[in-house]
Design an enzyme around this catalytic site. Structure first.
Site, PDB file in Angstrom:
ATOM      1  N   VAL A  12       5.946  12.022  13.823  1.00  0.00           N
ATOM      2  CA  VAL A  12       5.028  11.967  14.956  1.00  0.00           C
ATOM      3  C   VAL A  12       4.095  10.775  14.774  1.00  0.00           C
ATOM      4  O   VAL A  12       4.045  10.157  13.715  1.00  0.00           O
ATOM      5  CB  VAL A  12       4.208  13.277  15.084  1.00  0.00           C
ATOM      6  CG1 VAL A  12       5.121  14.455  15.341  1.00  0.00           C
ATOM      7  CG2 VAL A  12       3.374  13.519  13.828  1.00  0.00           C
ATOM      8  N   ASN A  40       4.335   5.822   9.960  1.00  0.00           N
ATOM      9  CA  ASN A  40       3.633   4.674   9.396  1.00  0.00           C
ATOM     10  C   ASN A  40       2.163   5.051   9.190  1.00  0.00           C
ATOM     11  O   ASN A  40       1.314   4.745  10.011  1.00  0.00           O
ATOM     12  CB  ASN A  40       3.719   3.461  10.339  1.00  0.00           C
ATOM     13  CG  ASN A  40       4.913   2.591  10.029  1.00  0.00           C
ATOM     14  OD1 ASN A  40       5.426   2.601   8.918  1.00  0.00           O
ATOM     15  ND2 ASN A  40       5.362   1.845  11.017  1.00  0.00           N
ATOM     16  N   SER A  66      12.157   2.512   7.404  1.00  0.00           N
ATOM     17  CA  SER A  66      12.365   1.273   8.143  1.00  0.00           C
ATOM     18  C   SER A  66      13.823   1.158   8.547  1.00  0.00           C
ATOM     19  O   SER A  66      14.715   1.500   7.774  1.00  0.00           O
ATOM     20  CB  SER A  66      11.974   0.055   7.304  1.00  0.00           C
ATOM     21  OG  SER A  66      12.229  -1.142   8.021  1.00  0.00           O
ATOM     22  N   GLY A  67      14.036   0.652   9.740  1.00  0.00           N
ATOM     23  CA  GLY A  67      15.402   0.445  10.191  1.00  0.00           C
ATOM     24  C   GLY A  67      15.552   0.371  11.697  1.00  0.00           C
ATOM     25  O   GLY A  67      16.561  -0.111  12.195  1.00  0.00           O
ATOM     26  N   GLY A  68      14.533   0.849  12.418  1.00  0.00           N
ATOM     27  CA  GLY A  68      14.617   0.803  13.871  1.00  0.00           C
ATOM     28  C   GLY A  68      15.779   1.622  14.403  1.00  0.00           C
ATOM     29  O   GLY A  68      16.250   2.573  13.777  1.00  0.00           O
ATOM     30  N   LYS A 120       5.894   0.915   1.990  1.00  0.00           N
ATOM     31  CA  LYS A 120       6.295   0.663   3.380  1.00  0.00           C
ATOM     32  C   LYS A 120       5.285  -0.236   4.089  1.00  0.00           C
ATOM     33  O   LYS A 120       5.654  -1.110   4.891  1.00  0.00           O
ATOM     34  CB  LYS A 120       6.421   1.991   4.138  1.00  0.00           C
ATOM     35  CG  LYS A 120       6.696   1.856   5.647  1.00  0.00           C
ATOM     36  CD  LYS A 120       7.936   0.992   5.935  1.00  0.00           C
ATOM     37  CE  LYS A 120       8.448   1.139   7.353  1.00  0.00           C
ATOM     38  NZ  LYS A 120       7.482   0.822   8.403  1.00  0.00           N
ATOM     39  N   HIS A 123       6.015  -3.650   2.964  1.00  0.00           N
ATOM     40  CA  HIS A 123       7.267  -4.034   3.631  1.00  0.00           C
ATOM     41  C   HIS A 123       6.955  -4.598   5.010  1.00  0.00           C
ATOM     42  O   HIS A 123       7.458  -5.648   5.408  1.00  0.00           O
ATOM     43  CB  HIS A 123       8.179  -2.811   3.747  1.00  0.00           C
ATOM     44  CG  HIS A 123       9.293  -2.936   4.753  1.00  0.00           C
ATOM     45  ND1 HIS A 123       9.076  -2.845   6.120  1.00  0.00           N
ATOM     46  CD2 HIS A 123      10.628  -3.131   4.611  1.00  0.00           C
ATOM     47  CE1 HIS A 123      10.213  -2.992   6.759  1.00  0.00           C
ATOM     48  NE2 HIS A 123      11.176  -3.158   5.867  1.00  0.00           N
ATOM     49  N   ASN A 124       6.096  -3.905   5.771  1.00  0.00           N
ATOM     50  CA  ASN A 124       5.762  -4.366   7.117  1.00  0.00           C
ATOM     51  C   ASN A 124       4.963  -5.661   7.090  1.00  0.00           C
ATOM     52  O   ASN A 124       5.106  -6.506   7.980  1.00  0.00           O
ATOM     53  CB  ASN A 124       4.981  -3.281   7.859  1.00  0.00           C
ATOM     54  CG  ASN A 124       5.870  -2.148   8.330  1.00  0.00           C
ATOM     55  OD1 ASN A 124       6.966  -1.952   7.810  1.00  0.00           O
ATOM     56  ND2 ASN A 124       5.411  -1.394   9.299  1.00  0.00           N
ATOM     57  N   GLU A 127       7.381  -8.279   6.634  1.00  0.00           N
ATOM     58  CA  GLU A 127       8.058  -8.402   7.930  1.00  0.00           C
ATOM     59  C   GLU A 127       7.250  -9.299   8.875  1.00  0.00           C
ATOM     60  O   GLU A 127       7.817 -10.173   9.556  1.00  0.00           O
ATOM     61  CB  GLU A 127       8.243  -7.012   8.524  1.00  0.00           C
ATOM     62  CG  GLU A 127       8.914  -6.950   9.879  1.00  0.00           C
ATOM     63  CD  GLU A 127       8.955  -5.534  10.404  1.00  0.00           C
ATOM     64  OE1 GLU A 127       8.526  -5.312  11.559  1.00  0.00           O
ATOM     65  OE2 GLU A 127       9.395  -4.635   9.667  1.00  0.00           O
ATOM     66  N   LYS A 199       0.923  -2.809  15.366  1.00  0.00           N
ATOM     67  CA  LYS A 199       0.562  -1.415  15.156  1.00  0.00           C
ATOM     68  C   LYS A 199      -0.509  -1.228  14.088  1.00  0.00           C
ATOM     69  O   LYS A 199      -1.079  -0.148  13.972  1.00  0.00           O
ATOM     70  CB  LYS A 199       1.809  -0.611  14.745  1.00  0.00           C
ATOM     71  CG  LYS A 199       2.907  -0.602  15.800  1.00  0.00           C
ATOM     72  CD  LYS A 199       2.559   0.309  16.956  1.00  0.00           C
ATOM     73  CE  LYS A 199       3.751   0.460  17.901  1.00  0.00           C
ATOM     74  NZ  LYS A 199       3.551   1.454  18.938  1.00  0.00           N
ATOM     75  N   ARG A 371     -21.980 -20.985  -7.032  1.00  0.00           N
ATOM     76  CA  ARG A 371     -22.473 -19.604  -7.093  1.00  0.00           C
ATOM     77  C   ARG A 371     -23.562 -19.469  -8.152  1.00  0.00           C
ATOM     78  O   ARG A 371     -24.556 -18.753  -7.959  1.00  0.00           O
ATOM     79  CB  ARG A 371     -21.322 -18.637  -7.394  1.00  0.00           C
ATOM     80  CG  ARG A 371     -20.263 -18.549  -6.312  1.00  0.00           C
ATOM     81  CD  ARG A 371     -19.180 -17.525  -6.651  1.00  0.00           C
ATOM     82  NE  ARG A 371     -19.663 -16.166  -6.451  1.00  0.00           N
ATOM     83  CZ  ARG A 371     -19.719 -15.249  -7.403  1.00  0.00           C
ATOM     84  NH1 ARG A 371     -19.310 -15.557  -8.635  1.00  0.00           N
ATOM     85  NH2 ARG A 371     -20.165 -14.035  -7.150  1.00  0.00           N
ATOM     86  N   HIS A 377     -25.082 -16.552 -10.768  1.00  0.00           N
ATOM     87  CA  HIS A 377     -23.940 -15.661 -10.996  1.00  0.00           C
ATOM     88  C   HIS A 377     -23.216 -15.924 -12.310  1.00  0.00           C
ATOM     89  O   HIS A 377     -22.256 -15.227 -12.625  1.00  0.00           O
ATOM     90  CB  HIS A 377     -22.956 -15.788  -9.830  1.00  0.00           C
ATOM     91  CG  HIS A 377     -23.496 -15.242  -8.541  1.00  0.00           C
ATOM     92  ND1 HIS A 377     -23.690 -13.895  -8.339  1.00  0.00           N
ATOM     93  CD2 HIS A 377     -23.907 -15.851  -7.402  1.00  0.00           C
ATOM     94  CE1 HIS A 377     -24.169 -13.697  -7.122  1.00  0.00           C
ATOM     95  NE2 HIS A 377     -24.319 -14.872  -6.527  1.00  0.00           N
TER      96      HIS A 377
END
Length: 410
Positions: A12, A40, A66-68, A120, A123-124, A127, A199, A371, A377
């Site tokens: 879902v 996802n 993944s694979g569509g 995943k 992976h995206n 992609e 997305k 810095r 720093h």
């Protein structure tokens, strides 16, 4: 009726619908049952749900898929993470359902809860980078080489027979040659508005790269490009055949670098969270079924299996040789884009990443000096151990004990 322990996969929309679905299922499940979320999902949400279900002794797995459409028909890449006990219950099912490359299934145990979603997510991100790199090559071919769609499609078909062979190269060839299906002359791609949807997984990957202090400029450049409109360009005099040769090398080198960045993010998160993710397994899972499946992943899998402590894919002897052989073509393409006013954000970022990694020293010493100048720093020296602060001019005073000056540093 489902046999016990029950094993239920939910697919879902990420977010609230997942929580609502789990709440409904949990009312009817018992100790030892397993819920597998295949959406996802942002990995902290998966960890939270696992902790909530654990109170009811229900096991939870977050599984990247993944694979569509093709993966749904022929087997996807499956990236599960969760309790090993729960994974062992579903492993025979996943192995049969996943895409198969040779005698290997494109799935495996990614690690504890959250690890599967994380793999995943990256992976995206890869992609995103891969698609942007291909679109930049298309831009050069179309607007500098002035190639027609059929010719570009044929070129991508040819490239798909060599080292660049991959799902995205394959479908690019088909897209470029697809005639319009709405009654217009020409090709579908030329009527598509140059506005890319997303997305959120690419954005999460860039956020995580920053969180893990891992450079991912190719992926970041790809993300940025989805929010930028490009202006008109001028076309220089070019040698088309040389550019096409150079583009093939530049695209290959950039893809290697993009994978190196993504794998680096996974490795850093795995070390930080104690997930013990098998990096070679990631490459194996991505070889088939998923969107980023590609011929070069076989070499990546072998490199990661050969050296379990490989600090970066680019230093593997085989890939280092390929990058050294192709970097001049890479530079020519990036220079051509700059001279032509054609933005190549992912490709130029990939080249910069490569150049920074191969340098013995970077100008970060000046940044750290700045810095220390404005914020005290401190810095480390190349000639001796310890933490140091300099009184850079007359406005600076002794700041005393330096021990706490680096508190909060990442």
């Amino acid at each position: 009726l489902l046999s016990k322990p029950r094993k239920i996969v939910i697919l879902v929309q990420a977010g609230k619908p997942v929580d609502e679905t789990i709440a409904l299922l949990a009312e009817h499940l018992e100790e030892g049952d397993v819920i597998i979320d295949g959406g996802n999902e942002w990995f902290p949400n998966t960890i939270r749900r696992s902790e909530e279900l654990a109170q009811k002794k229900i096991m939870f797995i977050g599984m990247g898929i993944s694979g569509g459409e093709e993966g749904a028909r022929n087997g996807p890449s499956l990236m599960p993470g969760g309790p090993k006990e729960a994974y062992d219950l579903i492993e025979p099912i996943l192995t049969k359902c996943a895409a198969q490359v040779g005698d290997e299934a494109c799935t495996g145990y990614c690690g504890p809860i959250g690890a599967g979603n994380y793999v995943k997510m990256v992976h995206n991100g890869i992609e995103y980078g891969d698609m942007q790199l291909i679109s930049e090559v298309y831009d050069v071919l179309k607007n500098i080489c002035e190639m027609e769609n059929e010719d570009m499609g044929n070129l991508f078909e040819e490239w798909n027979k060599g080292e660049l062979a991959s799902y995205l190269i394959e479908i690019t060839a088909k897209i470029l040659k697809k005639k319009d299906d709405q009654g217009q002359d020409g090709y579908v791609v030329d009527y598509i508005l140059d506005k890319t949807g997303m997305k959120g997984t690419g954005r999460w990957t860039v956020q995580e790269a920053a969180e893990q202090s891992v450079a991912a400029p190719t992926i970041a450049g790809a993300l940025d490009s989805r929010s930028i409109l490009q202006g008109p360009t001028e076309k220089p005099m070019v040698d088309r055949s040389q550019i096409i040769q150079d583009l093939e090398s530049a695209l290959y080198c950039s893809k290697v670098v993009s994978y190196a960045q993504g794998l680096g993010i996974i490795k850093a998160a795995s070390d930080k969270n104690g997930w013990n993710v098998d990096m070679a397994l990631c490459a194996r899972m991505w070889r088939g079924g998923c969107i980023i499946r590609a011929k070069l992943l076989k070499g990546i899998q072998e490199a990661l299996a050969r050296d379990l402590n490989l600090p970066n894919l680019m230093v593997d002897p085989g890939f280092a040789e390929q990058l050294n052989r192709g970097h001049m073509a890479w530079r020519r393409i990036v220079s051509l884009g700059i001279a032509s006013g054609i933005s190549l954000p992912a490709m130029s970022a990939s080249l910069s990443y490569y150049d920074q990694y191969r340098r013995a020293n970077l100008p970060a010493n000046l940044v750290q000096a700045q810095r220390d100048f404005f914020g005290g720093h401190t810095f480390q020296r190349t000639d001796k151990d310890g933490t140091f602060h300099t009184l850079w001019d007359d406005t600076h005073k002794d700041i005393g004990d330096l021990t706490g000056r680096t508190a909060g540093e990442l």
